[in-house]
Design a protein around this motif. Structure first.
Motif, PDB file in Angstrom:
ATOM      1  N   THR A   2      19.809  11.438  -6.014  1.00 44.40           N
ATOM      2  CA  THR A   2      21.115  10.872  -6.304  1.00 44.40           C
ATOM      3  C   THR A   2      21.441   9.888  -5.205  1.00 44.40           C
ATOM      4  O   THR A   2      21.341  10.213  -4.026  1.00 44.40           O
ATOM      5  CB  THR A   2      22.190  11.976  -6.341  1.00 44.40           C
ATOM      6  N   LYS A   3      21.824   8.688  -5.605  1.00 47.13           N
ATOM      7  CA  LYS A   3      22.146   7.662  -4.621  1.00 47.13           C
ATOM      8  C   LYS A   3      23.512   7.939  -4.009  1.00 47.13           C
ATOM      9  O   LYS A   3      24.415   8.419  -4.671  1.00 47.13           O
ATOM     10  CB  LYS A   3      22.131   6.282  -5.260  1.00 47.13           C
ATOM     11  N   ALA A   4      23.626   7.630  -2.736  1.00 42.55           N
ATOM     12  CA  ALA A   4      24.896   7.780  -2.019  1.00 42.55           C
ATOM     13  C   ALA A   4      25.078   6.571  -1.122  1.00 42.55           C
ATOM     14  O   ALA A   4      24.109   5.933  -0.709  1.00 42.55           O
ATOM     15  CB  ALA A   4      24.895   9.057  -1.194  1.00 42.55           C
ATOM     16  N   GLY A   5      26.307   6.289  -0.800  1.00 44.47           N
ATOM     17  CA  GLY A   5      26.605   5.129   0.032  1.00 44.47           C
ATOM     18  C   GLY A   5      26.693   5.471   1.502  1.00 44.47           C
ATOM     19  O   GLY A   5      26.459   6.608   1.939  1.00 44.47           O
ATOM     20  N   THR A   6      27.059   4.476   2.282  1.00 42.03           N
ATOM     21  CA  THR A   6      27.138   4.653   3.732  1.00 42.03           C
ATOM     22  C   THR A   6      28.288   5.574   4.140  1.00 42.03           C
ATOM     23  O   THR A   6      28.224   6.207   5.184  1.00 42.03           O
ATOM     24  CB  THR A   6      27.291   3.306   4.449  1.00 42.03           C
ATOM     25  N   ALA A  11      29.746  10.622   6.798  1.00 43.99           N
ATOM     26  CA  ALA A  11      30.332  11.968   6.765  1.00 43.99           C
ATOM     27  C   ALA A  11      29.302  13.008   7.199  1.00 43.99           C
ATOM     28  O   ALA A  11      29.629  13.936   7.946  1.00 43.99           O
ATOM     29  CB  ALA A  11      30.860  12.289   5.370  1.00 43.99           C
ATOM     30  N   LEU A  12      28.054  12.864   6.779  1.00 40.43           N
ATOM     31  CA  LEU A  12      27.001  13.797   7.194  1.00 40.43           C
ATOM     32  C   LEU A  12      26.715  13.660   8.689  1.00 40.43           C
ATOM     33  O   LEU A  12      26.481  14.652   9.378  1.00 40.43           O
ATOM     34  CB  LEU A  12      25.732  13.572   6.375  1.00 40.43           C
ATOM     35  N   GLY A 100      35.036  10.785   8.347  1.00 41.04           N
ATOM     36  CA  GLY A 100      34.298  10.973   7.107  1.00 41.04           C
ATOM     37  C   GLY A 100      35.017  11.893   6.147  1.00 41.04           C
ATOM     38  O   GLY A 100      35.855  12.709   6.554  1.00 41.04           O
ATOM     39  N   GLN A 101      34.691  11.747   4.882  1.00 36.08           N
ATOM     40  CA  GLN A 101      35.181  12.646   3.834  1.00 36.08           C
ATOM     41  C   GLN A 101      33.963  13.442   3.386  1.00 36.08           C
ATOM     42  O   GLN A 101      33.170  12.974   2.596  1.00 36.08           O
ATOM     43  CB  GLN A 101      35.795  11.844   2.678  1.00 36.08           C
ATOM     44  N   HIS A 102      33.805  14.641   3.938  1.00 33.53           N
ATOM     45  CA  HIS A 102      32.628  15.464   3.683  1.00 33.53           C
ATOM     46  C   HIS A 102      32.762  16.176   2.345  1.00 33.53           C
ATOM     47  O   HIS A 102      33.853  16.605   1.962  1.00 33.53           O
ATOM     48  CB  HIS A 102      32.448  16.477   4.828  1.00 33.53           C
TER      49      HIS A 102
END
Length: 158
Positions: A2-6, A11-12, A100-102
């Motif tokens: 699954t693609k995720a953005g920066t 957040a990670l 970040g929004q984890h």
């Protein structure tokens, strides 16, 4: 995959307590502030730039700031910005460095705060017109740095 953005990557990184870039690392930064003595700085190896400052803080003192992980109150639906002031009551005690929004923890942040701020202190962040409550999780303890008991040393000098 699954693609995720920066933003997800940031957040990670924040959740992993990993400082990076110009927000957490500047010309005044010491390895003690970000807990790099555990993973990135060797105290018994040959010469390197800044070795004197690292050795002095390690042997005689404490760094003036420490990196903390902040759990942010998500009820306001607002995230602070990097550079926003961190408050203890009415006093500015630090700055937010990353946000970040984890996906599990919700809104989180890293901040550099004054070393002497109690680890149990309730902090707040003022971002625009919003005040966001924050609780800290220790990354770098208040005792970071000094390995020498200066009280004993000073008593022997008298």
């Amino acid at each position: 995959f699954t693609k995720a953005g920066t933003m997800a990557l940031d957040a990670l990184r924040v959740a992993a307590f990993k400082p990076t870039g110009p927000n957490e690392i500047d010309e005044k930064s010491l390895p003690h502030e970000s807990d790099w003595l555990a993973t990135a700085v060797h105290l018994n190896k040959g010469c390197y730039r800044g070795q004197e400052a690292v050795a002095k803080v390690h042997n005689l003192g404490h760094p003036p700031r420490r990196l903390v992980f902040l759990h942010l109150d998500g009820s306001a639906h607002a995230l602070p910005d990097s550079g926003d002031d961190v408050y203890l009551g009415e006093e500015v005690v630090g700055k937010v460095t990353s946000v970040g929004q984890h996906y599990e923890m919700g809104p989180i942040a890293l901040a550099l705060i004054k070393r002497n701020v109690l680890v149990t202190a309730e902090l707040s962040i003022v971002s625009g017109s919003e005040t966001i409550s924050a609780t800290q999780e220790v990354i770098v303890p208040q005792s970071a740095g000094s390995v020498v008991d200066l009280g004993e040393f000073r008593a022997k000098k008298k």
